[in-house]
Write a protein that holds these residues in place. Structure first.
Motif, short mmCIF file in Angstrom:
data_model
loop_
_atom_site.label_atom_id
_atom_site.label_comp_id
_atom_site.label_asym_id
_atom_site.label_seq_id
_atom_site.Cartn_x
_atom_site.Cartn_y
_atom_site.Cartn_z
N GLU A 204 35.18 40.35 40.57
CA GLU A 204 35.80 39.38 39.72
C GLU A 204 36.53 40.26 38.40
O GLU A 204 37.38 39.88 37.63
N THR A 205 36.61 41.69 38.61
CA THR A 205 37.42 42.36 37.50
C THR A 205 38.90 42.30 38.00
O THR A 205 39.70 42.45 37.32
N ARG A 258 27.84 34.57 42.91
CA ARG A 258 27.78 35.74 41.99
C ARG A 258 29.15 36.20 41.37
O ARG A 258 29.02 36.59 40.11
N ARG A 259 30.22 35.94 42.03
CA ARG A 259 31.60 36.07 41.34
C ARG A 259 31.73 35.01 40.22
O ARG A 259 32.22 35.59 39.30
N GLN A 261 29.57 33.30 38.57
CA GLN A 261 28.68 33.17 37.54
C GLN A 261 29.14 34.77 36.48
O GLN A 261 29.02 34.37 35.45
N ALA A 262 29.68 35.66 37.06
CA ALA A 262 30.13 36.72 36.27
C ALA A 262 31.21 36.51 35.55
O ALA A 262 31.42 36.60 34.34
N GLU A 265 30.65 34.07 32.38
CA GLU A 265 29.83 34.73 31.15
C GLU A 265 30.72 34.85 29.94
O GLU A 265 30.17 34.98 29.07
#
Length: 713
Positions: A204-205, A258-259, A261-262, A265
């Protein structure tokens, strides 16, 4: 090919047998048939099974010494995984036996036994750690390696062997909680697949604000590629009960979740929100799961939503808030800037402005993106856009009104051409605005009625004001020539009508720049006004015919100019052709000789124009010089009969007639002569003209034309 005598046991060998020598501490010879010679996977060096048909079998079992921990570790590193696991199980069994022995009454050697058991237990755990590292490394590498089948097959055998050991342990009396068993390597395998998925997908970064669509596309491509590789290289190695492909799909699905959701945020830009919602609702199911399912069908029922419903609701609310901010803030600024430009560009003839295009483009982005995501969001965004657009259009209407007020009061100077072109440009904004409003309302008509009504009302007002301004300005130029129609000189002079037609054509060179349908309203209004003013000239009764020849001449002139009006407005694309027959009917009433024919023509006129009244027909009869009361009454009764048959008096009939089809109701009758003898009327008019010459004449104005007694014949 094979020796027939064993040099070790010094015996002859039967046909089809071979001698195998196994050395432990002594050399033992076993003679076996070739068909029964095999190597087993036991922890010892192997079990050699002899054939019952051989009478000289010497030994059926031989034992090698157990390998050391280092030797087992070397087997792990060499990825001889099944054999390594087998030796680890042996070592674990020895630990269990040592633990059982330690529970017996203590003796001199019990402490050393316990210490040895603890060391072996640590060795077992360390070996299991190393074994699992290699197992999961094979799982990770096998995804993209078409030749990883043998190593992955060993992994599967280890998993099966460990699962069986867990079951045996659970069924034994020695099973106790808190120990190393069950090891659940099959569950650890699933976790290893999840780790493969997590490590393979873009992090995700790597996401940059405003470019989420690119990141999601990379995510899509990697998931599709990896699941395709799993199908080709991995799935066939596992037993069916492992459901390997479903495990891989579930693992990648969770990694994607998970990607996302991050990413959610943090606050996202509106373009990224639309990209994410579109991916959640459409692209993931269609372009990821749908693509994978084509070659490898699987059930999607066990897949959980990528994002919680609360998160999705928050993202959709962000979309609506963005639209509200756009229509209340951004569009207001656009309108303010556009109003300033109207004043600054009055000296420029421009018939199109970019206001509608700018506003629609800004709102259309949200409308199209939301509609492509799902119908519910598209409907909510459309309703939000329509509500804001209705308020914006009312503000636009007020700005247009102030512009016209300023121009008509001379506030901005006298710039006729600039005013006309700007008026047309403002009206030309309305068709695209109306189309966009209708499109927004179609998404949910049940809740859009009020906003749709307000928006259309504002647009109607702008169009009607523009049409009124342009038609009035045209009428100011042609009105003096209507004053010269239907007089004595008019019968032999075509100049007044020719001037009217020329001025209309000249003005419509600019008016043609107005877009439809407002242009149709403008040309229809001008068409109606021209015919109505012509009828007003007729109804003034400034010509009274005294002979059939005179009636024929006047009727012909009315018919000719009526035809010219018809052709003129047909060329101007007027849709109000219903107006054209009025002058032709009047010309027929003037020219016809017998009363029944006149009655019939009057009936046709009244049927086509329900707002015709007795006073209008009476004025026409005056023009044709009909003074006999009986004949007049017979003809006027036709009007009365038709009014009665239509179910009411003049009030109810006009109430049902819309202004679009009202013509004679706005035509006053300023001169009526009922029963006067034609000769007496001429004497009276002549005397009146004589007296008028003795009075001082009023000063002429631009808008009045002096009556001439010669106009009445």
């Amino acid at each position: 090919m094979f020796p027939s005598h064993c040099s070790v046991c010094e015996e002859d060998l039967p046909l089809g047998t071979v001698c195998v020598c196994v050395c432990v501490c002594v050399c033992v010879c076993v003679c076996l048939p070739l068909s029964t010679l095999r190597r087993t996977n036991e922890a010892t060096s192997g079990v050699l099974t002899s054939s019952p048909s051989l009478s000289h079998t010497r030994l059926t079992w031989s034992v090698f010494p157990s390998p050391s921990v280092l030797e087992i570790l070397q087997l792990v590193k060499k990825r001889d995984l099944l054999l390594a696991d087998t030796h680890i199980l042996e070592l674990e069994q020895e630990c269990n036996e040592s633990a059982a022995a330690a529970t017996e009454p203590e003796d001199a050697g019990s402490s050393s036994v316990k210490d040895g058991g603890r060391r072996k237990a640590k060795d077992v755990e360390l070996l299991y750690e190393e074994l699992q590292k290699e197992l999961w490394a094979v799982v990770r590498e096998s995804l993209r390696s078409p030749t990883a089948g043998p190593n992955l097959g060993l992994v599967v055998q280890v998993l099966q062997q460990e699962e069986q050991t867990d079951k045996d342990w659970a069924a034994s009396e020695a099973a106790a909680p808190g120990g190393p068993r069950p090891r659940r390597l099959k569950q650890r395998w699933r976790e290893a697949v999840e780790a493969v998925a997590g490590g393979s997908l873009p992090q995700e970064t790597e996401f940059t604000a405003g470019e989420l669509d690119g990141y999601l596309d990379r995510l899509r491509a990697r998931v599709v590629d990896d699941l395709g590789a799993a199908k080709r290289n991995v799935v066939s190695i596992y037993p069916e009960e492992y459901q390997p492909f479903e495990v891989y799909v579930q693992s990648y699905h969770q990694a994607v979740a998970r990607r996302l959701q991050a990413i959610t945020e943090n606050q996202l830009e509106i373009t990224d929100i639309y990209s994410l919602l579109d991916w959640l609702h459409n692209m993931y199911n269609r372009d990821v799961l749908g693509t994978v399912c084509i070659t490898s069908p699987f059930s999607r029922s066990h897949l959980s939503p990528l994002l919680p419903s609360e998160t999705v609701d928050r993202l959709e609310l962000d979309c609506l808030n963005s639209v509200r901010a756009k229509v209340t803030t951004e569009l207001s600024q656009v309108l303010e800037e556009e109003e300033k430009r109207w004043m600054e560009t009055l000296h420029i003839e421009e018939y199109q402005i970019t206001l509608a295009k700018t506003v629609i483009q800004r709102l259309q982005v949200d409308l199209e993106r939301s509609a492509s995501i799902n119908r519910s969001l598209g409907s909510r965004v459309a309703q939000c856009s329509l509500n804001g657009l209705a308020d914006f259009l009312y503000s636009f209407q007020r700005k247009v009104e102030m512009f016209h007020e300023g121009m008509q009061s001379g506030m901005f100077g006298d710039n006729e051409d600039g005013y006309v072109s700007k008026t047309i440009a403002l009206v030309n904004c309305c068709p695209p605005f109306r189309g966009f409003v209708q499109r927004c309302a179609q998404c949910d008509p049940s809740v859009s009625e009020d906003s749709l009504r307000r928006a259309n009302k504002a647009l109607d007002h702008i169009v009607q004001q523009g049409v009124r301004v342009l038609s009035e300005r045209l009428y100011l130029h042609i009105r003096p020539f209507f004053e010269r129609l239907v007089k004595r000189k008019w019968l032999s002079n075509t100049e007044p009508y020719e001037q009217i037609e020329a001025l209309i054509k000249e003005h419509f060179k600019k008016y043609h720049r107005m877009d439809s349908p407002p242009y149709q309203l403008l040309v229809a209004e001008v068409h109606r006004r021209v015919v109505m003013e012509y009828l007003r000239s007729v109804m003034r009764g400034r010509i009274i015919c005294t002979s059939a020849k005179m009636r024929k001449r006047m009727a012909g002139r009315l018919r000719d100019e009526g035809t010219q009006i018809k052709v003129l407005f047909k060329d101007l694309e007027s849709l109000s052709s219903w107006l054209d027959s009025s002058l032709s009917h009047i010309s027929e009433i003037i020219q016809l000789e017998d009363v029944p024919s006149i009655q019939m023509e009057v009936g046709v006129l009244v049927r086509e124009f329900p707002d015709v009244r007795k006073k209008h027909v009476s004025a026409i009869l005056n023009i044709r010089g009909m003074t006999r009361q009986a004949e007049r009454q017979e003809i006027l009764n036709i009007v009365k009969d038709i009014e009665s048959s239509d179910g009411g008096g003049s009030g109810s009939g006009l109430a049902r007639l819309s202004r679009d089809h009202a013509l004679f109701s706005e035509v006053p009758v300023t001169s009526e002569v009922h029963c006067l003898n034609v000769g007496l009327s001429r004497i009276a008019l002549t005397a009146s003209s004589c007296f008028s010459t003795l009075r001082p004449r009023p000063r002429k104005t631009r808008t009045s034309v002096q009556e001439n007694p010669d106009d009445v014949l």
